[in-house]
Design a protein around this motif. Structure first.
Motif, PDB file in Angstrom:
ATOM      1  N   ALA A  29      10.337  61.067 -14.786  1.00  0.00           N
ATOM      2  CA  ALA A  29      10.049  60.158 -16.225  1.00  0.00           C
ATOM      3  C   ALA A  29       9.857  59.255 -16.411  1.00  0.00           C
ATOM      4  O   ALA A  29       8.636  58.375 -16.382  1.00  0.00           O
ATOM      5  N   GLU A  30      11.040  57.819 -15.271  1.00  0.00           N
ATOM      6  CA  GLU A  30      10.582  56.813 -15.140  1.00  0.00           C
ATOM      7  C   GLU A  30       9.331  56.424 -14.337  1.00  0.00           C
ATOM      8  O   GLU A  30       8.780  55.856 -15.008  1.00  0.00           O
ATOM      9  N   GLN A  31       9.635  57.443 -13.789  1.00  0.00           N
ATOM     10  CA  GLN A  31       7.648  56.486 -12.551  1.00  0.00           C
ATOM     11  C   GLN A  31       6.542  57.063 -13.357  1.00  0.00           C
ATOM     12  O   GLN A  31       5.492  55.944 -13.561  1.00  0.00           O
ATOM     13  N   LYS A  32       6.787  57.568 -14.172  1.00  0.00           N
ATOM     14  CA  LYS A  32       5.294  58.006 -15.090  1.00  0.00           C
ATOM     15  C   LYS A  32       5.009  57.011 -15.699  1.00  0.00           C
ATOM     16  O   LYS A  32       3.987  56.775 -16.110  1.00  0.00           O
ATOM     17  N   THR A  89       3.884  59.012  -7.194  1.00  0.00           N
ATOM     18  CA  THR A  89       3.751  57.436  -7.790  1.00  0.00           C
ATOM     19  C   THR A  89       3.581  56.539  -7.168  1.00  0.00           C
ATOM     20  O   THR A  89       3.668  55.859  -8.331  1.00  0.00           O
ATOM     21  N   GLU A  90       4.971  56.556  -7.120  1.00  0.00           N
ATOM     22  CA  GLU A  90       5.855  54.945  -6.661  1.00  0.00           C
ATOM     23  C   GLU A  90       3.781  54.828  -5.787  1.00  0.00           C
ATOM     24  O   GLU A  90       4.164  53.179  -5.948  1.00  0.00           O
ATOM     25  N   ARG A 117       0.807  50.194  -5.758  1.00  0.00           N
ATOM     26  CA  ARG A 117      -1.001  49.951  -5.344  1.00  0.00           C
ATOM     27  C   ARG A 117      -2.287  49.022  -6.826  1.00  0.00           C
ATOM     28  O   ARG A 117      -2.643  47.900  -6.929  1.00  0.00           O
ATOM     29  N   LEU A 118      -1.422  49.924  -7.628  1.00  0.00           N
ATOM     30  CA  LEU A 118      -1.952  48.953  -8.627  1.00  0.00           C
ATOM     31  C   LEU A 118      -1.615  47.690  -9.664  1.00  0.00           C
ATOM     32  O   LEU A 118      -2.566  46.510  -9.430  1.00  0.00           O
ATOM     33  N   GLN A 119      -0.011  47.367  -8.710  1.00  0.00           N
ATOM     34  CA  GLN A 119       0.890  46.388  -9.114  1.00  0.00           C
ATOM     35  C   GLN A 119      -0.116  45.167  -7.637  1.00  0.00           C
ATOM     36  O   GLN A 119      -0.172  43.855  -8.845  1.00  0.00           O
TER      37      GLN A 119
END
Length: 342
Positions: A255-258, A317-318, A323-325
């Motif tokens: 949940a934290e990763q999402k 997710t990680e 990638r997004l960062q």
């Protein structure tokens, strides 16, 4: 060997010690018939005399009976009643064979004799005794081994006949009305007989003791299984609790990763919007001039960020967050470059 059978063996030993024994025994039987008394008077009795043979048998039977009467149980009472003892003793058959005179005294009417005592043991008595002896686990585990200690050997003529040398003497009374017999080794012979009969008569007690032992063993094994099952259940409960705790942590982390992914996605979206605004504000001729470089930059950014995400260990997710960062850093840098150039 269980405690009950040990106790039976101890009682056997105590019973033997409790009997007052002697190296010879005397038993007398009256003789009937005036003619026989008259003919016997003043003469010796031969070793083969039927009355003397009967006396020898009776002496051994009587002594064996005394041995059996001496056995007592936990309550101090006789293990076997007299009627059962007599019935048991009477099951065996006794016969004197190969009778011979070993010594005679011309000055005495006593005759010293030797013979082979043939002891016939009924099959059921043999089977019961062998079963008891085997279960008790004592010095002897068979009737043959038991009787061998008292001088008996198995006969080659029959499977249930045992032979031993008997030493005895016979003598008429002075009035010729009675015959006396002495058996020198009556104690050993009678003890062998009583041991076999005791084992046979103890069959039910031995079986009862065995059943109790097996029941106690089964109960102990069942208790051990129950305790093991309880221990296994407790361990399984701990395992399930730990799995639940770990799963809870995993769900919380997921949940934290999402949430983190959503945040990174929103930030990346804002940075791209900023870059697009700058690009839209450029003159068309400028856009045309740097369009090729801009496309090359986009491809380079995508490749570099994909490489960085694949170099990271973690969940999908990680990897997407990485990638997004990376993408956001490239976009921010591009924004600063455009702001400085245009």
């Amino acid at each position: 060997m269980n405690l009950k059978t040990k106790q039976i063996q101890q009682e056997m030993a105590m019973g033997k010690r409790s009997i007052v024994t002697s190296w010879w025994l005397i038993l007398a039987l009256g003789l009937g018939g005036c003619d026989y008394i008259s003919a016997l008077q003043g003469k010796k009795v031969s070793c083969s005399d039927p009355t003397g043979q009967t006396l020898v048998h009776d002496i051994i039977k009587e002594q064996a009976q005394k041995h059996l009467q001496a056995y007592v149980g936990d309550d101090g009472k006789r293990r076997f009643d007299l009627a059962n003892i007599r019935a048991s003793v009477s099951q065996l058959q006794y016969a004197l064979q190969s009778i011979r005179t070993s010594k005679e005294d011309p000055n005495s009417s006593k005759v010293f004799c030797e013979a082979e005592l043939a002891l016939t043991v009924p099959t059921k008595v043999l089977d019961d005794a062998n079963m008891s002896l085997e279960e008790m686990g004592g010095v002897d585990s068979t009737v043959e081994e038991t009787l061998l200690r008292y001088g008996f050997k198995k006969s080659g003529n029959a499977a249930n006949v045992y032979q031993a040398t008997v030493l005895y003497s016979v003598q008429p009374t002075d009035d010729g009305k009675q015959v006396y017999a002495q058996v020198d080794n009556a104690e050993d012979l009678a003890e062998g007989v009583s041991d076999v009969l005791h084992a046979s008569m103890s069959k039910l007690m031995v079986l009862e003791a065995k059943n109790k032992e097996q029941k106690a063993q089964a109960e102990a094994e069942a208790e051990e299984i129950r305790l093991q099952q309880e221990a296994d259940a407790a361990i399984q409960k701990e395992i399930l609790a730990e799995e639940a705790r770990v799963r809870g942590i995993e769900l919380a982390e997921e949940a934290e990763q999402k949430a983190r992914l959503k945040q990174v996605q929103e930030e990346n979206k804002l940075y791209k919007q900023q870059l697009n605004r700058i690009w839209s504000g450029l003159d068309a001729d400028i856009q045309a001039q740097i369009e090729g470089a801009q496309k090359a930059w986009v491809d380079e950014k995508a490749a570099a960020c994909k490489k960085e995400s694949l170099s990271t260990y973690g969940t999908e997710t990680e990897l997407e967050i990485v990638r997004l960062q990376c993408d956001s850093k490239w976009v921010q840098k591009r924004v600063r470059e455009y702001q400085a150039a245009f």
